[in-house]
Design an enzyme around this catalytic site. Structure first.
Site, short mmCIF file in Angstrom:
data_model
loop_
_atom_site.label_atom_id
_atom_site.label_comp_id
_atom_site.label_asym_id
_atom_site.label_seq_id
_atom_site.Cartn_x
_atom_site.Cartn_y
_atom_site.Cartn_z
N ARG A 151 0.83 -1.22 0.00
CA ARG A 151 0.00 0.00 0.00
C ARG A 151 0.86 1.26 0.00
O ARG A 151 0.71 2.13 -0.85
CB ARG A 151 -0.92 -0.01 1.24
CG ARG A 151 -2.03 -1.03 1.17
CD ARG A 151 -2.82 -1.04 2.47
NE ARG A 151 -2.04 -1.61 3.54
CZ ARG A 151 -2.19 -2.84 4.03
NH1 ARG A 151 -3.14 -3.62 3.55
NH2 ARG A 151 -1.43 -3.30 5.00
N ARG A 232 9.50 -0.01 9.58
CA ARG A 232 9.75 -0.61 10.89
C ARG A 232 11.24 -0.59 11.17
O ARG A 232 12.06 -0.88 10.29
CB ARG A 232 9.26 -2.07 10.93
CG ARG A 232 7.76 -2.21 11.19
CD ARG A 232 7.37 -1.76 12.60
NE ARG A 232 5.96 -1.84 12.89
CZ ARG A 232 5.08 -0.85 12.70
NH1 ARG A 232 5.46 0.31 12.19
NH2 ARG A 232 3.82 -1.01 13.04
N GLU A 261 11.99 1.10 20.48
CA GLU A 261 11.34 2.41 20.62
C GLU A 261 10.80 2.61 22.02
O GLU A 261 10.19 1.69 22.57
CB GLU A 261 10.20 2.54 19.59
CG GLU A 261 10.73 2.61 18.18
CD GLU A 261 9.62 2.79 17.13
OE1 GLU A 261 8.45 2.96 17.50
OE2 GLU A 261 9.95 2.75 15.94
N HIS A 280 8.39 8.04 15.32
CA HIS A 280 7.32 7.16 14.80
C HIS A 280 6.04 7.99 14.53
O HIS A 280 4.97 7.70 15.08
CB HIS A 280 7.03 6.02 15.79
CG HIS A 280 6.38 4.83 15.16
ND1 HIS A 280 6.67 3.54 15.51
CD2 HIS A 280 5.45 4.73 14.19
CE1 HIS A 280 5.94 2.70 14.80
NE2 HIS A 280 5.18 3.40 13.99
N LEU A 281 6.23 8.99 13.69
CA LEU A 281 5.10 9.90 13.39
C LEU A 281 4.43 9.60 12.07
O LEU A 281 3.53 10.34 11.66
CB LEU A 281 5.62 11.35 13.32
CG LEU A 281 6.09 11.98 14.62
CD1 LEU A 281 6.47 13.44 14.38
CD2 LEU A 281 5.00 11.91 15.68
N1 LIG Z 1 5.90 4.86 10.42
C1 LIG Z 1 4.63 4.60 10.64
O1 LIG Z 1 4.00 5.21 11.48
C2 LIG Z 1 3.94 3.57 9.81
C3 LIG Z 1 2.60 3.76 9.45
C4 LIG Z 1 1.96 2.79 8.66
C5 LIG Z 1 2.64 1.64 8.30
N2 LIG Z 1 3.92 1.48 8.72
C6 LIG Z 1 4.68 0.30 8.32
O2 LIG Z 1 4.99 0.44 6.92
C7 LIG Z 1 5.19 -0.86 6.35
C8 LIG Z 1 4.41 -0.99 5.05
O3 LIG Z 1 3.02 -0.86 5.30
P1 LIG Z 1 1.96 -1.16 4.16
O4 LIG Z 1 0.64 -0.75 4.69
O5 LIG Z 1 2.45 -0.62 2.87
O6 LIG Z 1 2.04 -2.76 4.14
P2 LIG Z 1 1.70 -3.75 2.90
O7 LIG Z 1 1.49 -5.09 3.51
O8 LIG Z 1 0.64 -3.16 2.06
O9 LIG Z 1 3.06 -3.77 2.07
C9 LIG Z 1 4.21 -4.44 2.49
C10 LIG Z 1 4.90 -4.99 1.25
O10 LIG Z 1 6.18 -5.48 1.60
C11 LIG Z 1 6.44 -6.58 0.74
N3 LIG Z 1 7.55 -7.40 1.24
C12 LIG Z 1 7.54 -8.39 2.15
N4 LIG Z 1 8.76 -8.91 2.27
C13 LIG Z 1 9.56 -8.23 1.43
C14 LIG Z 1 10.94 -8.32 1.11
N5 LIG Z 1 11.74 -9.20 1.68
N6 LIG Z 1 11.43 -7.44 0.20
C15 LIG Z 1 10.64 -6.53 -0.39
N7 LIG Z 1 9.32 -6.43 -0.15
C16 LIG Z 1 8.79 -7.26 0.76
C17 LIG Z 1 5.13 -7.32 0.71
O11 LIG Z 1 5.04 -8.18 -0.41
C18 LIG Z 1 4.14 -6.17 0.62
O12 LIG Z 1 3.79 -5.88 -0.71
C19 LIG Z 1 4.78 -1.85 7.44
O13 LIG Z 1 5.95 -2.25 8.12
C20 LIG Z 1 3.93 -1.01 8.38
O14 LIG Z 1 3.87 -1.52 9.69
C21 LIG Z 1 4.59 2.42 9.44
O1 LIG Z 2 1.68 0.29 11.89
C1 LIG Z 2 1.19 1.41 11.91
O2 LIG Z 2 0.01 1.65 11.62
C2 LIG Z 2 2.09 2.54 12.23
O3 LIG Z 2 3.33 2.13 12.68
C3 LIG Z 2 1.48 3.57 13.11
O4 LIG Z 2 1.62 3.32 14.47
P1 LIG Z 2 0.91 4.29 15.51
O5 LIG Z 2 -0.57 4.02 15.41
O6 LIG Z 2 1.43 3.94 16.85
O7 LIG Z 2 1.23 5.69 15.11
#
Ligand SMILES: NC(=O)c1ccc[n+]([C@@H]2O[C@H](COP(=O)([O-])OP(=O)(O)OC[C@H]3O[C@@H](n4cnc5c(N)ncnc54)[C@H](O)[C@@H]3O)[C@@H](O)[C@H]2O)c1
Ligand SMILES: O=C(O)[C@H](O)COP(=O)(O)O
Length: 529
Positions: A151, A232, A261, A280-281
């Site tokens: 996504r 992550r 964290e 982690h924003l």
């Molecule tokens: N910083 C934040 O606050 C925040 C917010 C939302 C999501 N996230 C994190 O962002 C990341 C992505 O979220 P998303 O919603 O796009 O998830 P998602 O599941 O839609 O996408 C993750 C993608 O990673 C791919 N993947 C898995 N293993 C892989 C590898 N070895 N090499 C390359 N690609 C690989 C998967 O096939 C998948 O398409 C997650 O770790 C999620 O927890 C962080």
């Molecule tokens: O996985 C998530 O949705 C993000 O890391 C966001 O985490 P948070 O809700 O603690 O901001």
């Protein structure tokens, strides 16, 4: 009256419908320690969290009335899914609500990194008018490597194109067709590491992605790369990154997430002039917080009221009538899927499942889900479950095809999983439940075999020539790898063959690389079941 506990800061507007529901009482208690939460959780029917609350086994065990844990966000790595599943507690998340927000944060970080904005701000407000130290770079015409095209990664790629960037994308589920549709270039990790000017990671943290960018990648990395991690902590090796910056390999990094964290005050990122950080924003916007809270509140209401729901991350109920016949096959089905996914070396475009014998007269949809979960779970980690796996496959343009064969090749039941790639390459694994022997894998590609699908397996393809078995055994012995069982399969004398070794512990990547240097040996991979 259902009692819902909100234990992390979650948007009031988002949970309004829960607060307004006549049959629900919402209480907010944030910042509780594990013991404090365990002491009160028994009163509640639902728990709503973000990433701060660690929903441990202890808390779930104490949650004797708990029916659902709602994660207002994507990552469920703070929730013990297995413990929840064992206790029949449904875990739901809100996978879509913060995608755009996190993508935009990634861009904010990329631009701040390119133009030294945090460093320049600090100097300016400190009274120093320094216009020399902060020469930046443009994004235009630069190559952006995107690891993980789910996504968020896909949205980042879309926006990067608007900035005139060229995109190299890697994701085990990204096919050539989909890459073309998204106007990105399908690449390997190595291509990205060697060629990108900026790299951003958007994968979950799984055993496979942990330290996917570490010392070996930094050693061959394009000089001057800038790296962003808003996914992550732990996907990029923090220690190796600092070394790579200090050695002049990496020009700078922007991190929203940390391996632990919050980070310790002496964490090297916090004082490094070339690393910018946020706490982690990624998901912290008004819009995203409302979205995820609305999504999760709706689902929690459905679950409490026994209504249909989506987005369950763990086990959904399976109808009792099909359960008794299918349940014995769930475990072998998932293992066959996982085995095939680990063995395939290209993006999969079709999962073909063929059932024969005992299974051919019933609706195997629940079993299909376990197999698809096994295939996807290897790359998607804990996010994939038997509820969402079909949707996840569809969203990655992976067809799931089920056929029922009349012939079961002499077995009472036979389950065959074939992964097909766009180039029409196929990886086939077949298994059965043998009366008295349990689960067996009976065919790998064209080779008949007989093995229990468990533990660590080394799968070798080689040419059937004298001496090869001895050389493999010697090399493994020299590397302290104990072989528990071994068998070879071949169709014709002197032709293509496979060797399957079960070993007592995980095998180091270097040992697998050494194996591939042996004469007549074509490929050696480890499969963990
Ligand atoms: N910083 C934040 O606050 C925040 C917010 C939302 C999501 N996230 C994190 O962002 C990341 C992505 O979220 P998303 O919603 O796009 O998830 P998602 O599941 O839609 O996408 C993750 C993608 O990673 C791919 N993947 C898995 N293993 C892989 C590898 N070895 N090499 C390359 N690609 C690989 C998967 O096939 C998948 O398409 C997650 O770790 C999620 O927890 C962080
Ligand atoms: O996985 C998530 O949705 C993000 O890391 C966001 O985490 P948070 O809700 O603690 O901001």
């Amino acid at each position: 009256m259902f009692k819902v506990l909100v234990s992390d800061p979650i948007s009031d507007l988002g949970i309004q419908q829960l607060m307004d529901a006549p049959d629900v009482l919402v209480e907010k208690k944030t910042g509780l320690a594990e013991d404090e939460l365990a002491a009160i959780i028994g009163e509640y029917d639902a728990l709503l969290v973000r990433s701060q609350t660690r929903v441990t086994e202890k808390i779930l065990a104490a949650g004797t009335n708990l029916k659902v844990v709602g994660r207002a966000g994507v990552g469920v790595d703070n929730i013990d899914l297995e413990a929840a599943t064992q206790r029949g507690i449904i875990v739901i998340n809100a996978p879509d609500g913060n995608t755009i927000t996190t993508c935009e944060h990634t861009f904010a970080m990329m631009m701040a990194l390119a133009r030294h904005i945090p460093q320049a701000y600090a100097k300016t407000v400190g009274g120093v008018w320094d216009r020399k130290s902060f020469l930046g770079v443009e994004l235009r015409n630069k190559t952006l490597g995107v690891m993980g095209m789910g996504r968020i990664g896909s949205e980042v790629a879309k926006r990067a194109k608007a900035f005139g960037m060229n995109i190299l994308a890697f994701d085990p589920f990204l096919t050539q067709d989909r890459a073309e549709k998204m106007e990105v270039k399908l690449a390997s990790v190595d291509d990205i590491v060697r060629n990108a000017d900026f790299m951003t990671v958007h994968t979950p943290l799984t055993p496979e992605t942990r330290h996917m960018i570490s010392r070996p990648q930094f050693e061959v990395m394009k000089k001057g790369m800038r790296i962003i991690n808003c996914a992550r902590g732990g996907i990029i090796d923090e220690v190796a990154l600092v070394e790579a910056i200090d050695e002049g390999i990496v020009a700078g990094a922007a991190f929203d997430v940390f391996e632990s964290e919050p980070p310790q005050l002496d964490h090297p990122f916090l004082s490094h002039p070339k690393i910018i950080v946020t706490p982690h924003l990624g998901a912290s916007t008004v819009e995203a917080q409302e979205n995820v809270a609305i999504d999760v509140s709706e689902e929690v209401l459905h679950i409490l009221r026994n209504e249909p729901f989506k987005n369950a991350v763990n086990m959904p109920p399976v109808a009792a009538s099909v359960m008794s016949r299918l349940q014995p096959y769930f475990s072998i089905g998932e293992k066959l899927g996982s085995f095939a996914a680990q063995s395939a070396n290209q993006a999969v475009s079709e999962i073909h499942i063929d059932v024969a014998g005992d299974l051919s007269d019933i609706d195997i949809l629940p079993l299909t889900r376990y197999i698809v979960k096994g295939v996807l779970g290897h790359h998607l980690g804990s996010e994939v479950n038997i509820v969402n796996c079909m949707h996840l496959a569809k969203s990655r343009d992976i067809n799931v095809v089920v056929t029922k064969a009349s012939k079961s090749k002499g077995f009472t039941n036979l389950l065959t999983v074939t992964l097909k790639t766009q180039n029409h390459e196929e990886t086939l694994v077949a298994g059965t439940l043998l009366n008295g022997y349990g689960e067996r894998i009976v065919q790998i590609d064209k080779f008949p075999v007989d093995m229990a699908p468990e533990g660590h397996v080394i799968l070798i393809s080689h040419n059937d020539k004298p001496g090869i078995i001895g050389r493999v055994g010697t090399l493994l012995g020299e590397n302290d790898v104990n072989i528990a069982s071994m068998q070879v399969g071949r169709k014709i004398i002197g032709g293509a063959a496979i060797m399957i070794l079960t070993v007592d512990k995980a095998v180091q990547k270097e040992v697998l690389s050494q194996l591939t240097t042996l004469p007549e040996l074509n490929r050696a991979i480890e499969i963990t079941l």
